[in-house]
Design an enzyme around this catalytic site. Sequence first.
Site, PDB file in Angstrom:
ATOM      1  N   GLU A 319       3.191  -3.442  -3.216  1.00  0.00           N
ATOM      2  CA  GLU A 319       4.174  -2.886  -1.220  1.00  0.00           C
ATOM      3  C   GLU A 319       2.440  -3.211  -0.507  1.00  0.00           C
ATOM      4  OE1 GLU A 319       7.392  -0.822  -2.214  1.00  0.00           O
ATOM      5  OE2 GLU A 319       5.537   0.644  -2.230  1.00  0.00           O
ATOM      6  N   CYS A 320       2.657  -3.610   0.313  1.00  0.00           N
ATOM      7  CA  CYS A 320       1.440  -3.945   1.430  1.00  0.00           C
ATOM      8  C   CYS A 320       0.245  -4.088   0.815  1.00  0.00           C
ATOM      9  CB  CYS A 320       1.817  -2.439   2.155  1.00  0.00           C
ATOM     10  SG  CYS A 320       0.550  -3.171   3.519  1.00  0.00           S
ATOM     11  N   GLY A 321      -0.736  -3.119   0.736  1.00  0.00           N
ATOM     12  CA  GLY A 321      -1.838  -3.150   0.159  1.00  0.00           C
ATOM     13  C   GLY A 321      -2.136  -3.681  -1.411  1.00  0.00           C
ATOM     14  N   MET A 324      -1.872  -7.214  -0.724  1.00  0.00           N
ATOM     15  CA  MET A 324      -3.082  -8.334  -0.031  1.00  0.00           C
ATOM     16  C   MET A 324      -3.950  -7.713  -1.854  1.00  0.00           C
ATOM     17  SD  MET A 324      -3.367  -4.684   2.489  1.00  0.00           S
ATOM     18  CE  MET A 324      -5.115  -5.013   3.027  1.00  0.00           C
ATOM     19  N   THR A 420       4.720  -7.191  -1.187  1.00  0.00           N
ATOM     20  CA  THR A 420       5.710  -7.501  -0.263  1.00  0.00           C
ATOM     21  C   THR A 420       4.795  -6.606   0.617  1.00  0.00           C
ATOM     22  OG1 THR A 420       8.149  -6.409   1.080  1.00  0.00           O
ATOM     23  CG2 THR A 420       7.380  -5.529  -1.391  1.00  0.00           C
TER      24      THR A 420
END
Length: 438
Positions: A319-321, A324, A420
């Site tokens: 999720e997000c980080g 990445m 995501t």
Amino acid sequence: MKGFVLGGVSSGVGKTVATLATVRALGNAGLDVQPAKAGPDFIDPSHHARVAGRPSRTLDLWLQGESGLRRNYARGEGDICVVEGVMGLYDGDGSSTAAVAEALDLPVVLVVDASAGMESVAATALGFQAYAERAGRDIDVAGVVAQRAHGGRHERGIREALPDDIAYLGRVGPDDALTVPERHLGLHMGDESPIDDDALDAAAEGLRTDRLVDVAREPAGATGATESADPTESTDDAPRVAVARDDAFRFVYPATIERLRERATVGTFAPTAGDPLPPCDGVYLPGGYPELHAASLAESPALDDVADAAADGVPVLGECGGLMALAESLTTVEGDTHAMAGVLPAAVEMRERYQALDHVELRATRDGPTAATGTTLRGHEFHYSSATVDDDARFAFDVERGEGIDGDRDGLIEHRTLGTYAHVHAERGAFDAFCDRL
């Protein structure tokens, strides 16, 4: 558990400091305090947890629905719950502070900046009370905490100007030691830049704990909390989920870990410390600050281990980080590029200003680790990075509200790995779906 909501007249009025001072004041009075946060926030709750000594509960109608919000409130522990609001009291169309207070039927304690006013503090409180009536909202503005107010004549003028039905609940005096440094995504975390304890105790002394306790009440329509499974009682055949927890991966709702522990054996690892991925049947990489630790992540064996696990078909959720870290590369705002896990066909680059900030709604266009085709997920996004994806990249979701990865789609999917930008809450079933696929 009785409670009340600390709502601000606007963003930046000092709600977090007022909340921490309130938690400290009630604790010093011998009460066991449960902190909570209205809205999808990970940073303010880290300060709550440090002062209260227990995790802060997230209360958000968009993320949880009304029954989920009530259930999450009921899972708290203690004598009294102090809920910090988000933005101004009435701001936010997905889940405002007022909407949370209304759903729980909790009274609102209004935090007003009194640095340049006395009677105007009372006028402001009356205006917020009158607006609720005019808008047909069932909001009880029960009292005021005067932020940045001096004692003596200043405090007396505020107290005397308030009408009988709005209680004066004390003040938080002006003090530079009560400031928390900021960076992108908000304040520093609670363990990075804690508020000075002496300053917090001094602020707490200005609050009227007896009146705060009197204002608090039981929520309406409370839903009983389900019992969380004791992780020490997990059976040997329970699936194992490895959760990244370190300075790069910090944004986890307590309810998410609780839900995972009900369905699996949860172990943690610290990629930035060089921990390898432990043996597991699934991997969860939550959000955080991978951009601040990109060099350490690039050198960590954990990302190679995650890539190998993903290639072997182990479900991986980022999720997000986490997205990445699962990408091919991460470029910092200074322009330094670091290799990441390389599971997802994307190059991520940090930007000077935020790229998305809102509640989101996603519709699944294919079966994935968190949702079946045609189902919807609700979450929240807040990030300063953007992702450039390969032409043949596959997405799991169409974006019905929010920005996602490319404005129309979110959820890069490869093997059984999903990355995501949306943070989702356990109340919406995403982590049940994830565990079902282990």
